[in-house]
Design an enzyme around this catalytic site. Structure first.
Site, PDB file in Angstrom:
ATOM      1  CB  ALA A 174       1.069  -7.485  10.412  1.00 38.96           C
ATOM      2  NE  ARG A 185      -3.532  -2.387  -2.491  1.00 40.53           N
ATOM      3  CZ  ARG A 185      -3.317  -1.103  -1.820  1.00 40.53           C
ATOM      4  NH1 ARG A 185      -3.081  -0.183  -2.360  1.00 40.53           N
ATOM      5  NH2 ARG A 185      -3.434  -1.324  -0.452  1.00 40.53           N
ATOM      6  CB  THR A 199      -4.730   1.890   9.187  1.00 42.44           C
ATOM      7  OG1 THR A 199      -5.291   3.002   8.713  1.00 42.44           O
ATOM      8  CG2 THR A 199      -4.038   1.159   8.098  1.00 42.44           C
ATOM      9  CG  ASN A 250      22.296 -44.071  -1.870  1.00 43.46           C
ATOM     10  OD1 ASN A 250      21.908 -44.421  -3.260  1.00 43.46           O
ATOM     11  ND2 ASN A 250      21.621 -43.181  -1.183  1.00 43.46           N
ATOM     12  CE1 TYR A 251      14.778 -46.157  -2.235  1.00 43.72           C
ATOM     13  CE2 TYR A 251      15.042 -45.491  -4.552  1.00 43.72           C
ATOM     14  CZ  TYR A 251      14.265 -45.506  -3.237  1.00 43.72           C
ATOM     15  OH  TYR A 251      13.121 -45.751  -3.219  1.00 43.72           O
ATOM     16  CB  ALA A 289      39.229 -49.333 -12.551  1.00 47.66           C
TER      17      ALA A 289
HETATM   18  C1  UD1 Z   1      -1.644   3.391   4.120  1.00 44.49           C
HETATM   19  C2  UD1 Z   1      -2.069   4.847   4.324  1.00 44.49           C
HETATM   20  C3  UD1 Z   1      -1.573   5.891   3.580  1.00 44.49           C
HETATM   21  C4  UD1 Z   1      -0.064   5.703   3.557  1.00 44.49           C
HETATM   22  C5  UD1 Z   1       0.389   4.223   3.104  1.00 44.49           C
HETATM   23  C6  UD1 Z   1       2.003   4.359   3.308  1.00 44.49           C
HETATM   24  C7  UD1 Z   1      -4.089   4.464   5.758  1.00 44.49           C
HETATM   25  C8  UD1 Z   1      -5.556   4.420   5.522  1.00 44.49           C
HETATM   26  N1  UD1 Z   1      -3.488   4.961   4.494  1.00 44.49           N
HETATM   27  O1  UD1 Z   1      -2.099   3.034   2.786  1.00 44.49           O
HETATM   28  O2  UD1 Z   1      -1.919   7.026   4.209  1.00 44.49           O
HETATM   29  O3  UD1 Z   1       0.391   6.765   2.439  1.00 44.49           O
HETATM   30  O4  UD1 Z   1      -0.087   3.221   4.180  1.00 44.49           O
HETATM   31  O5  UD1 Z   1       2.558   2.876   2.598  1.00 44.49           O
HETATM   32  O6  UD1 Z   1      -3.569   4.027   6.760  1.00 44.49           O
HETATM   33  N2  UD1 Z   1      -4.032  -3.230   8.341  1.00 44.49           N
HETATM   34  C9  UD1 Z   1      -4.556  -3.700   9.407  1.00 44.49           C
HETATM   35  N3  UD1 Z   1      -5.705  -3.945   9.572  1.00 44.49           N
HETATM   36  C10 UD1 Z   1      -6.779  -3.118   8.700  1.00 44.49           C
HETATM   37  C11 UD1 Z   1      -6.116  -2.788   7.514  1.00 44.49           C
HETATM   38  C12 UD1 Z   1      -4.694  -2.516   7.405  1.00 44.49           C
HETATM   39  O7  UD1 Z   1      -3.524  -4.289  10.007  1.00 44.49           O
HETATM   40  O8  UD1 Z   1      -7.885  -3.238   8.825  1.00 44.49           O
HETATM   41  C13 UD1 Z   1      -2.418  -3.275   7.767  1.00 44.49           C
HETATM   42  C14 UD1 Z   1      -2.014  -3.730   6.579  1.00 44.49           C
HETATM   43  O9  UD1 Z   1      -1.732  -5.449   6.854  1.00 44.49           O
HETATM   44  C15 UD1 Z   1      -0.952  -3.108   6.177  1.00 44.49           C
HETATM   45  C16 UD1 Z   1      -1.103  -1.665   6.670  1.00 44.49           C
HETATM   46  O10 UD1 Z   1      -1.780  -1.954   8.037  1.00 44.49           O
HETATM   47  O11 UD1 Z   1       0.418  -3.807   6.654  1.00 44.49           O
HETATM   48  C17 UD1 Z   1      -1.423  -0.694   5.870  1.00 44.49           C
HETATM   49  O12 UD1 Z   1      -2.573  -0.926   5.063  1.00 44.49           O
HETATM   50  P1  UD1 Z   1      -2.709  -0.803   3.602  1.00 44.49           P
HETATM   51  O13 UD1 Z   1      -4.022  -1.298   3.222  1.00 44.49           O
HETATM   52  O14 UD1 Z   1      -1.728  -1.625   2.808  1.00 44.49           O
HETATM   53  O15 UD1 Z   1      -2.525   0.761   3.261  1.00 44.49           O
HETATM   54  P2  UD1 Z   1      -2.368   1.776   2.205  1.00 44.49           P
HETATM   55  O16 UD1 Z   1      -3.387   1.628   1.101  1.00 44.49           O
HETATM   56  O17 UD1 Z   1      -0.959   1.253   1.612  1.00 44.49           O
HETATM   57 CA    CA Z   2       0.235  -0.454   2.214  1.00 45.33          CA
END
Ligand code: UD1
Ligand code: CA
Length: 459
Positions: free
Chosen positions: A10, A16, A79, A386-387, A423
Site C-alpha cells: 500500500a 492514475r 512491487t 439559541n444564538y 401563540a
Molecule cells: C499490478 C501487477 C499486475 C497485476 C495488477 C493486478 C506488478 C508489477 N504488476 O499492476 O501484474 O495484474 O497489479 O491489479 O506488480 N506498491 C507499493 N510499492 C511500490 C509499487 C506499488 O506498495 O513500489 C503497491 C501499490 O500501492 C498498489 C500495489 O502495490 O497497492 C500495486 O501497484 P500498482 O502500481 O497498482 O500495480 P498495477 O500496475 O496495478
Molecule cells: Ca493496481
C-alpha cells in the site's frame, strides 16, 4: 497447516487516480480500500499481517490502526521492492506468505484461503490467483507454455502484441513458500518498461529455478478488480454496494430498489426494516427492526431503534428511539436524541437537542440546544432562539408543556412542566409550571377602516 503470513502492499501514490488523497485511502462504500483488505485478511488465520506503507505513510498507518504491522518503503521502486521491505521480519522463516495489493478492495478472505490451501496441498513454491477478463488491458498477463504450465507474468506495458491478446490476468494475489519468496526477491531486476522491480517476476524466476508454480484461476473474478483510476473505483463501488445490499436482504431487510440504495460497509439493519429508493446510509449507523426508511433519506452515524419511520430526511450523529416518526423533510443535526414515539414533522430542524417521549414538533420548528421533556407539544413555527451572535444558550421545556404556534423562546429560558405558551409569544423570561405565558401586544380592531385604505382594485 503451516504458519501463515500476509503482506499487503500500500505504498504507491496512485498517480492514475489524479488525486491529493493516496490511492488506498480512497473509499469504497464509505470505507477506505486498505481497510477493506485489512478487515478481510483479519478474518482469515494469519500469524502476522504486514502492510507496506510509503506515500501518505502516516495517514495509511492511522487507517490500519493496530490491525497490522506497518513497514515503511521509503522509495517506491516496484512491487518486488515493496515486499523486500519485510525481509527483516519474514526473511528465512518457514511458512506460507500471501501477498496482495491494497488497491484490490473486493477480495474476500474465502478466496484468499482457497488460494493458500491450494498452494499448500499441491506443495507448490507459489500459486498465483488468476482471472479471465474480456478486457484484460492494464493487467499483467499470464503466459503459459505449450503444455499449459505457467511460465511467467508479463506486465501490460512490457507485453508484445501477441501477449496482449491473452485474457488470463494476474490478479496480484499470490501464495508463496516464504523462504523461496525472499530467496528470489533479491534477484528480481528492473530492466523493463517502467524501470521497476516487479513482484510478478518472482514467478518467472521460480519457474526457471525448476520450482513448482501454479496458476489458480478464480471463478469470482469480480473480486479481484484492481482500482487504479476513478472508473475502476466506481466499478468497485457498484460491485461492493450490491454485495452489501445482498447481505442485508439475505438477513431479512427489504430493499425496494437495491440499485438505488446506498448502505455503508459498517451499517447494521434489523429484520423487516423496509428501505425505499434513494436512501443513503453512511458510516457507523445502526438501525433496528421494523423501520421504514426513505425514500430519499440520508443517515450518517446514527443509532435508530425499532419501528421508526423516517421519510425524506437528513440525520447526522444522533440517537433516535423506537416508534419515532421523522419527516418528510426534517433535518436532525448532530448530538440530538429523539425518544420513543416522538414526532419530528416536516420542515423541522433539530440541533443538539433532546426530545422526550411522545413529544411532537410537527411542522416548521427549530429546536437548537433544547431539552424537551415527555409529551411536549411544539406548535407550528415555534423557534428556540439559541444564538445571540456570540454564544449558544439552552432552552428547557418541562413534561406536558404546550408551546403555541409561532412562539419564540429566547434562551436561556425554562418552560415549566405543564405550562402553556400562547401563540405568537416571544418568551424572554422563564415560565413556571402550570402557568400561562402570553407575550404579545393586544389586538386592536378599527371598524370600517379598511374601506378608507381604498386598496381594492376596481373590478
Ligand atoms: C499490478 C501487477 C499486475 C497485476 C495488477 C493486478 C506488478 C508489477 N504488476 O499492476 O501484474 O495484474 O497489479 O491489479 O506488480 N506498491 C507499493 N510499492 C511500490 C509499487 C506499488 O506498495 O513500489 C503497491 C501499490 O500501492 C498498489 C500495489 O502495490 O497497492 C500495486 O501497484 P500498482 O502500481 O497498482 O500495480 P498495477 O500496475 O496495478
Ligand atoms: Ca493496481
Amino acid at each position: 497447516m503451516s504458519t501463515r503470513y500476509a503482506v499487503i502492499l500500500a505504498a504507491g501514490k496512485g498517480t492514475r487516480m489524479k488525486s491529493k488523497l493516496y490511492k488506498v485511502l480512497h473509499q469504497v462504500c464509505g470505507k477506505p480500500m486498505i481497510r477493506h483488505v485489512v478487515d478481510e485478511i483479519g478474518q482469515a488465520r494469519f500469524s502476522k499481517v504486514f502492510v507496506i506503507v510509503g506515500h501518505g505513510a502516516e495517514d495509511v498507518r492511522s487507517c490500519v490502526r493496530n490491525d497490522a504491522d506497518c513497514i515503511l518503503q521509503k522509495e517506491q521502486l516496484g512491487t518486488a521492492h515493496a515486499v523486500l521491505q519485510a525481509s527483516e521480519q519474514l526473511g528465512g522463516l518457514d511458512g506460507t506468505t500471501i501477498v496482495l495489493y491494497g488497491d484490490t478492495p473486493l477480495i474476500t478472505h474465502e478466496t484468499v484461503e482457497k488460494l493458500i490451501d491450494f498452494q499448500e496441498k499441491e506443495h507448490a513454491a507459489a500459486a498465483v490467483l488468476t482471472a479471465r477478463l474480456e478486457d484484460p488491458a492494464g493487467y499483467g498477463r499470464i503466459i503459459r507454455s505449450a503444455t499449459g504450465s505457467l511460465e511467467k507474468i508479463v506486465e501490460d506495458k512490457d507485453a508484445t502484441d501477441e501477449e496482449k491478446k491473452v485474457k488470463e490476468i494476474n490478479t496480484g494475489i499470490y501464495s508463496f513458500n516464504n523462504r523461496l519468496l525472499f530467496k528470489l526477491l533479491s534477484k528480481v531486476g528492473n530492466n523493463n518498461a517502467q524501470g521497476e522491480y516487479y513482484l510478478p517476476d518472482v514467478i518467472g524466476l521460480l519457474v526457471k529455478a525448476s520450482e513448482k508454480v501454479l496458476a489458480y484461476p478464480t471463478e469470482r473474478f469480480e473480486e479481484t478488480v484492481g482500482v487504479n483510476d476513478r472508473v475502476q473505483l466506481a466499478a468497485a463501488e457498484k460491485y461492493m454496494r450490491m454485495r452489501i445490499n445482498r447481505k442485508h436482504m439475505e438477513q431479512g431487510v427489504t430493499l425496494i430498489d437495491p440499485e438505488t440504495t446506498y448502505l455503508s460497509a459498517e451499517c447494521s439493519i434489523g429484520g423487516d426494516t423496509i428501505i425505499y429508493p434513494g436512501t443513503v446510509i453512511k458510516g457507523d449507523t445502526n438501525i433496528g427492526s421494523g423501520c421504514v426508511i426513505g425514500p430519499h433519506t440520508e443517515i450518517t452515524n446514527c443509532t435508530i431503534g425499532s419501528d421508526t419511520q423516517i421519510d425524506q430526511s437528513v440525520l447526522e450523529d444522533s440517537w433516535i428511539g423506537d416508534d419515532v416518526q421523522i419527516g418528510p423533510f426534517a433535518h436532525i443535526r448532530p448530538l440530538s436524541r429523539i425518544h420513543n414515539q416522538a414526532k419530528i414533522g416536516n420542515f423541522v430542524e433539530v440541533k443538539k437537542s433532546e426530545v422526550g417521549e411522545r413529544s411532537k414538533a410537527s411542522h416548521l420548528t427549530y429546536l437548537g440546544d433544547a431539552t424537551l421533556g415527555a409529551d411536549v407539544n411544539m406548535g407550528c413555527g415555534t423557534i428556540t432562539v439559541n444564538y445571540d451572535g456570540k454564544n449558544k444558550f439552552a432552552t428547557i421545556i418541562g413534561d406536558g408543556a404546550f408551546i403555541g404556534c409561532n412562539a419564540n423562546l429566547v434562551a436561556p429560558v425554562t418552560i415549566g412542566t405543564g405550562a402553556f405558551v400562547a401563540a405568537g409569544s416571544t418568551i424572554t423570561e422563564s415560565v413556571n409550571a402550570d402557568a400561562l405565558a402570553i407575550a404579545r401586544s393586544r389586538q386592536t380592531n378599527k371598524e370600517n377602516y379598511a374601506l378608507k385604505l381604498n386598496y381594492r382594485t376596481n373590478n
